[in-house]
Design a protein around this motif. Structure first.
Motif, PDB file in Angstrom:
ATOM      1  N   TYR A  37       0.838  -1.198   0.000  1.00 18.48           N
ATOM      2  CA  TYR A  37       0.000   0.000   0.000  1.00 18.48           C
ATOM      3  C   TYR A  37       0.869   1.242   0.000  1.00 18.48           C
ATOM      4  O   TYR A  37       2.094   1.154   0.121  1.00 18.48           O
ATOM      5  CB  TYR A  37      -0.940  -0.007   1.220  1.00 18.48           C
ATOM      6  N   VAL A  39       0.530   5.703   1.173  1.00 21.65           N
ATOM      7  CA  VAL A  39      -0.276   6.820   1.666  1.00 21.65           C
ATOM      8  C   VAL A  39       0.379   8.111   1.213  1.00 21.65           C
ATOM      9  O   VAL A  39       1.553   8.346   1.485  1.00 21.65           O
ATOM     10  CB  VAL A  39      -0.374   6.821   3.209  1.00 21.65           C
ATOM     11  N   HIS A  53       5.235   8.806  -4.480  1.00 24.17           N
ATOM     12  CA  HIS A  53       4.452   7.767  -3.801  1.00 24.17           C
ATOM     13  C   HIS A  53       4.027   6.674  -4.786  1.00 24.17           C
ATOM     14  O   HIS A  53       4.087   5.484  -4.465  1.00 24.17           O
ATOM     15  CB  HIS A  53       3.229   8.387  -3.123  1.00 24.17           C
ATOM     16  N   ARG A  56       6.953   4.472  -5.666  1.00 24.38           N
ATOM     17  CA  ARG A  56       7.258   3.514  -4.597  1.00 24.38           C
ATOM     18  C   ARG A  56       6.251   2.372  -4.595  1.00 24.38           C
ATOM     19  O   ARG A  56       6.606   1.204  -4.405  1.00 24.38           O
ATOM     20  CB  ARG A  56       7.277   4.234  -3.238  1.00 24.38           C
ATOM     21  N   TYR A  92      -5.610  12.304   3.899  1.00 23.15           N
ATOM     22  CA  TYR A  92      -4.754  11.106   3.932  1.00 23.15           C
ATOM     23  C   TYR A  92      -5.322  10.208   2.866  1.00 23.15           C
ATOM     24  O   TYR A  92      -6.510   9.864   2.916  1.00 23.15           O
ATOM     25  CB  TYR A  92      -4.915  10.545   5.332  1.00 23.15           C
ATOM     26  N   VAL A 124      -4.250  12.608   8.810  1.00 20.09           N
ATOM     27  CA  VAL A 124      -3.959  11.899  10.063  1.00 20.09           C
ATOM     28  C   VAL A 124      -2.649  12.428  10.651  1.00 20.09           C
ATOM     29  O   VAL A 124      -1.665  12.583   9.925  1.00 20.09           O
ATOM     30  CB  VAL A 124      -3.811  10.381   9.776  1.00 20.09           C
ATOM     31  N   ILE A 126       0.237  11.472  13.346  1.00 17.90           N
ATOM     32  CA  ILE A 126       0.818  10.534  14.321  1.00 17.90           C
ATOM     33  C   ILE A 126       1.146  11.317  15.599  1.00 17.90           C
ATOM     34  O   ILE A 126       0.972  10.819  16.709  1.00 17.90           O
ATOM     35  CB  ILE A 126       2.052   9.833  13.721  1.00 17.90           C
ATOM     36  N   ARG A 146      12.674  -5.058  15.361  1.00 16.93           N
ATOM     37  CA  ARG A 146      12.012  -4.937  14.059  1.00 16.93           C
ATOM     38  C   ARG A 146      12.162  -6.263  13.317  1.00 16.93           C
ATOM     39  O   ARG A 146      13.232  -6.882  13.365  1.00 16.93           O
ATOM     40  CB  ARG A 146      12.676  -3.797  13.261  1.00 16.93           C
ATOM     41  N   TRP A 161       2.151  -5.306  11.130  1.00 14.58           N
ATOM     42  CA  TRP A 161       2.540  -4.370  12.189  1.00 14.58           C
ATOM     43  C   TRP A 161       2.689  -5.041  13.549  1.00 14.58           C
ATOM     44  O   TRP A 161       2.683  -4.362  14.573  1.00 14.58           O
ATOM     45  CB  TRP A 161       1.509  -3.228  12.263  1.00 14.58           C
ATOM     46  N   GLY A 191      10.211   3.278  13.568  1.00 13.97           N
ATOM     47  CA  GLY A 191       9.116   3.119  14.521  1.00 13.97           C
ATOM     48  C   GLY A 191       7.820   2.922  13.754  1.00 13.97           C
ATOM     49  O   GLY A 191       7.825   2.862  12.522  1.00 13.97           O
ATOM     50  N   GLY A 193       5.255   3.538  11.611  1.00 17.48           N
ATOM     51  CA  GLY A 193       4.872   4.547  10.634  1.00 17.48           C
ATOM     52  C   GLY A 193       5.831   5.724  10.549  1.00 17.48           C
ATOM     53  O   GLY A 193       5.489   6.747   9.956  1.00 17.48           O
ATOM     54  N   ASN A 195      10.137   7.073  10.099  1.00 24.06           N
ATOM     55  CA  ASN A 195      11.598   6.949   9.998  1.00 24.06           C
ATOM     56  C   ASN A 195      12.240   7.792  11.094  1.00 24.06           C
ATOM     57  O   ASN A 195      11.588   8.687  11.661  1.00 24.06           O
ATOM     58  CB  ASN A 195      12.085   7.416   8.619  1.00 24.06           C
ATOM     59  N   ARG A 217      11.264  11.094   4.654  1.00 26.66           N
ATOM     60  CA  ARG A 217      12.724  10.942   4.840  1.00 26.66           C
ATOM     61  C   ARG A 217      13.453  11.521   3.635  1.00 26.66           C
ATOM     62  O   ARG A 217      14.407  12.301   3.785  1.00 26.66           O
ATOM     63  CB  ARG A 217      13.009   9.454   5.017  1.00 26.66           C
ATOM     64  N   THR A 250       9.939  11.017  11.058  1.00 26.02           N
ATOM     65  CA  THR A 250       9.301  11.550   9.847  1.00 26.02           C
ATOM     66  C   THR A 250       8.240  10.597   9.328  1.00 26.02           C
ATOM     67  O   THR A 250       8.415   9.375   9.353  1.00 26.02           O
ATOM     68  CB  THR A 250      10.337  11.793   8.729  1.00 26.02           C
ATOM     69  N   SER A 251       7.143  11.175   8.857  1.00 27.89           N
ATOM     70  CA  SER A 251       6.054  10.400   8.266  1.00 27.89           C
ATOM     71  C   SER A 251       5.149  11.319   7.468  1.00 27.89           C
ATOM     72  O   SER A 251       5.010  12.507   7.807  1.00 27.89           O
ATOM     73  CB  SER A 251       5.209   9.756   9.372  1.00 27.89           C
TER      74      SER A 251
HETATM   75  N1  PXG Z   1       8.246   3.538   8.136  1.00 27.65           N
HETATM   76  C1  PXG Z   1       7.082   2.848   8.117  1.00 27.65           C
HETATM   77  C2  PXG Z   1       7.069   1.445   8.596  1.00 27.65           C
HETATM   78  C3  PXG Z   1       5.913   3.452   7.624  1.00 27.65           C
HETATM   79  O1  PXG Z   1       4.769   2.764   7.596  1.00 27.65           O
HETATM   80  C4  PXG Z   1       7.174   5.486   7.263  1.00 27.65           C
HETATM   81  C5  PXG Z   1       8.309   4.824   7.721  1.00 27.65           C
HETATM   82  C6  PXG Z   1       7.299   6.906   6.767  1.00 27.65           C
HETATM   83  O2  PXG Z   1       7.152   6.908   5.342  1.00 27.65           O
HETATM   84  P1  PXG Z   1       6.563   8.176   4.556  1.00 27.65           P
HETATM   85  O3  PXG Z   1       6.669   7.773   3.124  1.00 27.65           O
HETATM   86  O4  PXG Z   1       5.166   8.369   5.012  1.00 27.65           O
HETATM   87  O5  PXG Z   1       7.434   9.305   4.911  1.00 27.65           O
HETATM   88  C7  PXG Z   1       5.966   4.796   7.208  1.00 27.65           C
HETATM   89  C8  PXG Z   1       4.735   5.494   6.717  1.00 27.65           C
HETATM   90  C9  PXG Z   1      -0.420   5.889  10.014  1.00 27.65           C
HETATM   91  C10 PXG Z   1       0.451   6.194   8.832  1.00 27.65           C
HETATM   92  O6  PXG Z   1      -1.602   6.250   9.976  1.00 27.65           O
HETATM   93  C11 PXG Z   1       1.664   5.584   8.699  1.00 27.65           C
HETATM   94  C12 PXG Z   1       2.456   5.891   7.612  1.00 27.65           C
HETATM   95  C13 PXG Z   1       2.068   6.810   6.667  1.00 27.65           C
HETATM   96  C14 PXG Z   1       0.832   7.411   6.783  1.00 27.65           C
HETATM   97  C15 PXG Z   1       0.015   7.094   7.873  1.00 27.65           C
HETATM   98  O7  PXG Z   1       0.075   5.285  10.976  1.00 27.65           O
HETATM   99  N2  PXG Z   1       3.641   5.223   7.570  1.00 27.65           N
END
Ligand code: PXG
Length: 300
Positions: A37, A39, A53, A56, A92, A124, A126, A146, A161, A191, A193, A195, A217, A250-251
């Protein structure tokens, strides 16, 4: 008024309000977590780094031998539609590609018809912006490592997860809000969701291996280049977390999230570090930068 203000999903050819969206219970995405998937965020009515995105997502599909039933152009149209129909300016937006629903008795994953699902919901966090202003409390997980990249490829975004959820419970038990997981061999991974970045002697470092190659990231690395901040992608030993001036996470769901406290002790001078704050501000400025954005046509 939009037709789906709480969010809009695309399921098997129909656009539905999010509360009515259902997947078939036999989809192997659900019963085997056999899927990938992505996001992407919409901010101020614009997709942020949509091409990155989708690139990827396509790489992930190749790595786990999924074939999206939709072309890239069709996927882009569906994503635009779920956002436009929800009317959400900050959203999101998730795309899921599953192995699909087997015909009765079929177990050979090569024979499944893969499926695509997509939806948009309100953006969303975090970590909420108020919390980002002061920094969050994080722990290095002791009870959970991990999952090994040899078992589950972390560069393919997935719903497995189990390690993260176990880490989250440990974090809450220890008075924190997020865990950082190690690889069990003395190195930082990521962690739930997010980096991880550390700042030492004014330079950034983030783990190279055992992690999702986050788009946030990458954005931080691009910001570092533009601002002339040295940055390194490589091994980050767990010990570096305790010797660092700043840590941030970062996310796509929250952006650049400063960490104020690690394992109950202040990080660096405590509070939000100056580099973290600068990078965070630039990150949000870039959400209005035509180099990285694409406007959604809301039809109004
Ligand atoms: N590591 C993991 C395992 C992820 O799932 C990231 C790093 C950060 O990646 P991006 O491309 O977003 O910078 C993720 C992304 C949620 C949520 O609701 C989680 C993510 C993205 C959007 C929402 O927990 N994880």
């Amino acid at each position: 008024m939009s037709e789906a203000p709480q969010g809009c999903a695309w399921i098997e050819g129909s656009y539905l309000p999010i509360a009515e969206a259902r997947i078939p219970i036999l989809d192997t995405g659900f019963v085997r977590s056999d899927l990938t998937y992505d996001v992407v965020a919409v901010w101020g009515g614009k997709f942020f780094r949509l091409d990155d995105h989708l690139d990827r997502l396509e790489r992930g599909c190749e790595r786990v031998r999924l074939r999206s039933p939709m072309s890239r152009a069709e996927t882009e149209e569906i994503l635009e539609q779920v956002v436009a129909r929800s009317g959400l300016r900050e959203a999101y937006v998730e795309t899921v590609i599953t192995r699909g629903v087997p015909t009765p008795g079929e177990r050979d994953p090569r024979r499944f018809e893969n499926r695509l699902y997509a939806y948009a919901i309100p953006y969303v966090w975090i970590q909420r912006p108020e919390q980002q202003e002061v920094g969050s409390k994080v722990v290095v997980a002791r009870d959970t490592v991990r999952v090994s990249p040899g078992a589950i490829d972390p560069t393919v975004k997935n719903f497995m997860w189990g390690d993260f959820v176990r880490g989250l419970f440990e974090a809450y038990d220890r008075g924190a809000v997020l865990p950082i997981l190690t690889d069990g061999d003395g190195n930082v991974t990521e962690g739930p969701g997010v980096n991880v970045f550390v700042v030492r002697d004014g330079a950034l470092a983030t783990p190279a291996r055992g992690v999702l190659e986050g788009i946030t990231r990458q954005t931080v690395l691009d910001i570092a280049t533009e601002l002339g901040i040295p940055a390194r992608v490589g091994e980050v030993p767990v010990s570096a977390l305790y010797e660092t001036e700043e840590i941030f996470l970062t996310s796509t769901a929250g952006g650049v999230m400063p960490v104020a406290e690690l394992d109950g002790r202040p990080v660096g001078a405590g509070g939000v570090g100056s580099l973290s704050a600068r990078i965070r501000a630039t990150y949000w400025d870039w959400h209005d930068d035509p180099r990285f954005t694409r406007s959604v046509d809301y039809g109004d």
